[in-house]
Design an enzyme around this catalytic site. Sequence first.
Site: not given
Length: 225
Positions: A85, A202, A204
Amino acid sequence: MTVSVIQFGGSNCDRDAVRALSHLGVDAERVWHADGLPTDTDGIVIPGGFSYGDYLRAGAMAARQPIMGEVREAAADGTPVLGVCNGAQIGCETGLTDGAFTTNRSARFQCEHVHLRIERADTPWTAAYDEGDVIEVPIAHGEGRFEIREDRLDTLEAEDRVLFRYCDADGDATQGANPNGSTANVAGILGARETVAVMMPHPERATLPDIGGTDGQGVLRAFAE
């Protein structure tokens, strides 16, 4: 291995990245940018957020901090680097990868789940998947539209450096499945070395089972494996 997750003023996904990596058994720590890279750094994450409030343009100010010179040197030596990002924006601004990320086609901040098609499965970042697999991960950005000159896109395609494309649940990279207007539905690419990658979604945030899906685990497993 020890993964350094670089924290700038305005970063807000650094803790998420550390927790996700730790869940996978990877030793990860937050590193304040002004302190420089620790000598035991074996991998680097440039996390998401709004470094320096996205003044000038997203990632521009963070890319000019001294630590990013250290990151470039580490990447040239083969240290794995992942920009996510805002980290992807910083990576492009730093010259780790081609292209740039600009304002979404909608001109609005978008936070939603999207589907990604795995374009290659022979890189550290995608070895946990098969080519053509479709995974679901979240996005959260206002400047996530990937832009690149046509000739440079041709080079990326010829060198097989597109990692992920936005697609629908069936794996079709349609315009309707493109959340931000990215050129050629590109969601993530490799640098000149396959140990360097940037991506707008993302992984994560799709790693810990207790907060949703785990489709993003495979990307982060590159650091473990």
